[in-house]
Design an enzyme around this catalytic site. Structure first.
Site, PDB file in Angstrom:
ATOM      1  N   PRO A  30     -19.544 -23.754   3.166  1.00 10.01           N
ATOM      2  CA  PRO A  30     -20.502 -24.862   3.015  1.00 10.01           C
ATOM      3  C   PRO A  30     -20.329 -25.578   1.684  1.00 10.01           C
ATOM      4  CG  PRO A  30     -21.597 -22.829   3.705  1.00 10.01           C
ATOM      5  CD  PRO A  30     -20.212 -22.456   3.312  1.00 10.01           C
ATOM      6  N   ALA A  40     -25.527 -26.075   2.896  1.00  6.24           N
ATOM      7  CA  ALA A  40     -26.853 -25.474   2.765  1.00  6.24           C
ATOM      8  C   ALA A  40     -27.924 -26.435   3.267  1.00  6.24           C
ATOM      9  CB  ALA A  40     -27.115 -25.113   1.305  1.00  6.24           C
ATOM     10  N   TYR A  88     -30.097 -18.924  -5.515  1.00  8.82           N
ATOM     11  CA  TYR A  88     -31.183 -19.531  -4.756  1.00  8.82           C
ATOM     12  C   TYR A  88     -32.207 -18.454  -4.372  1.00  8.82           C
ATOM     13  CZ  TYR A  88     -28.114 -23.523  -5.024  1.00  8.82           C
ATOM     14  OH  TYR A  88     -27.328 -24.528  -5.514  1.00  8.82           O
TER      15      TYR A  88
END
Length: 370
Positions: free
Chosen positions: A23, A57, A182
């Site tokens: 990603p 994401a 994250y």
């Protein structure tokens, strides 16, 4: 046949080769909805010759986005546009397409990297962030709200609903984002998790909420499609996540029924010194997890830009697949060129075959990926 270009079984799916496009955020959505940029971006990637592609994401709720320009999957408009994007893409490619479901936690509400180097956003582009603890990522960033039980329950349900939308939209697989500092990393790492309740302290406690999300996602995502997770092997600072802890988290995910584990590192500490210019610098994390959990599919990533190195990684058994990212932004045909370099069929789309091997006298396309 080379090892890199051999098929790979990933749960119920089979990837035609072992190159996965990881990603990469594009910061080009509007209200979380894919735009024309995403059509051309995904189109280039699925025609690259890679065995699989994961869309960037994608925030599971508005506050989950890294920036206000991130993709999202929390409403019907977003779901419908994703479905249209996939339908269009599958008229010319059968490459399996996954989506990374994510929550940015304390690293949300920032700018794209080309504005103030991705620093905190202001005004309508900003919102209150949340995390494991009320600890800012940097001194000049806003302090997040520590998630309480109601907040954690809301986040879990957001992942569940996003997974259901991803299934209806037609994605082939899902990757849970538990890396790069994250939200789920913020719970896993003792650097960012200072809680004193059942969600902090010991590794078992720090894994509790991420595994709660992972279990709910496993329950919501069909067993007829593949499911995996991306997580850190290191914070690159003393006192952060260790490789042994990464192995433990990977084993727990495997026991939940996750089909692949995608090893990366960093992003949780602003001052970490990461050797990101070294080819394969994150490979040891993938190799350690593969050695400890040999019956799972492990993906290695991190400056793997030489097809011969990628081949050696697969041949050695250190990982089952390699993730590539920025190298494919630079050269969208990198997998095709890697095939030539390793003596595998290039497998160009039919309309492009006349530009294949032997078309340009004096130009060695096999070395374009090296």
């Amino acid at each position: 046949m080379t090892q890199l270009f051999s098929p790979l079984a990933v749960g119920p799916l089979t990837f035609r080769n072992r190159i996965l496009i990881a990603p990469m955020c594009q910061y080009s959505a509007v209200d979380g909805v894919p735009q024309p940029w995403h059509w051309q971006h995904l189109g280039r990637l699925v025609l690259s010759g890679a065995g699989s592609v994961i869309i960037e994401a994608t925030g599971v709720e508005p506050e989950a986005r890294i920036t206000a320009d991130d993709l999202g999957l929390w409403n019907d408009v977003q779901e419908a546009e994703y479905a249209r994007l996939l339908r269009d893409t599958r008229t010319y490619s059968d490459t399996p397409i996954g989506i990374q479901l994510a929550h940015a936690g304390r690293k949300a509400a920032t700018n794209p990297p080309w504005i103030d180097r991705g620093g905190p956003a202001e005004g309508e582009r900003a919102w209150t962030t949340s995390s494991a603890s009320a600890l800012a990522f940097k001194a000049d960033w806003s302090t997040p709200v520590a998630l309480d039980e109601a907040g954690m329950t809301r986040v879990v349900e957001a992942f569940v609903q996003a997974a259901k939308r991803a299934d209806r939209a037609g994605f082939d697989f899902v990757e849970l984002h538990a890396a790069h500092g994250y939200l789920l990393t913020q719970f896993l790492s003792p650097i960012s998790n200072l809680r004193t309740d059942e969600y902090g302290g010991s590794l078992e406690n720090r894994m509790r909420f991420p595994l709660r999300v992972a279990a709910a996602l496993r329950g919501a995502w069909p067993r007829t499609k593949a499911l995996g997770a991306r997580f850190n092997g290191s914070d690159w600072v003393e006192g952060g996540i260790t490789t042994d802890e990464a192995i433990a988290f990977g084993r727990a995910l495997h026991d939940l029924g996750y089909d692949f584990l995608h090893l990366t590192s960093g992003g949780n500490v602003a001052v970490a010194k990461i050797p990101g210019d070294q080819p394969g610098y994150q490979l040891p994390f993938a190799a350690a997890v593969k050695a400890a959990i040999p019956d799972t599919v492990v993906i290695a990533v991190g400056m793997i830009v030489d097809p011969h190195q990628a081949e050696a990684i697969i041949a050695s058994g250190e990982a089952d697949a390699v993730g590539v990212a920025r190298v494919v932004l630079d050269n969208p045909n990198w997998p095709h060129h890697a095939a030539l370099a390793l003596g595998a069929p290039e497998d160009l789309p039919k309309p492009y075959e006349r530009a294949g091997k032997g078309f340009w006298p004096g130009f060695d396309r096999a070395h374009a990926a090296v």
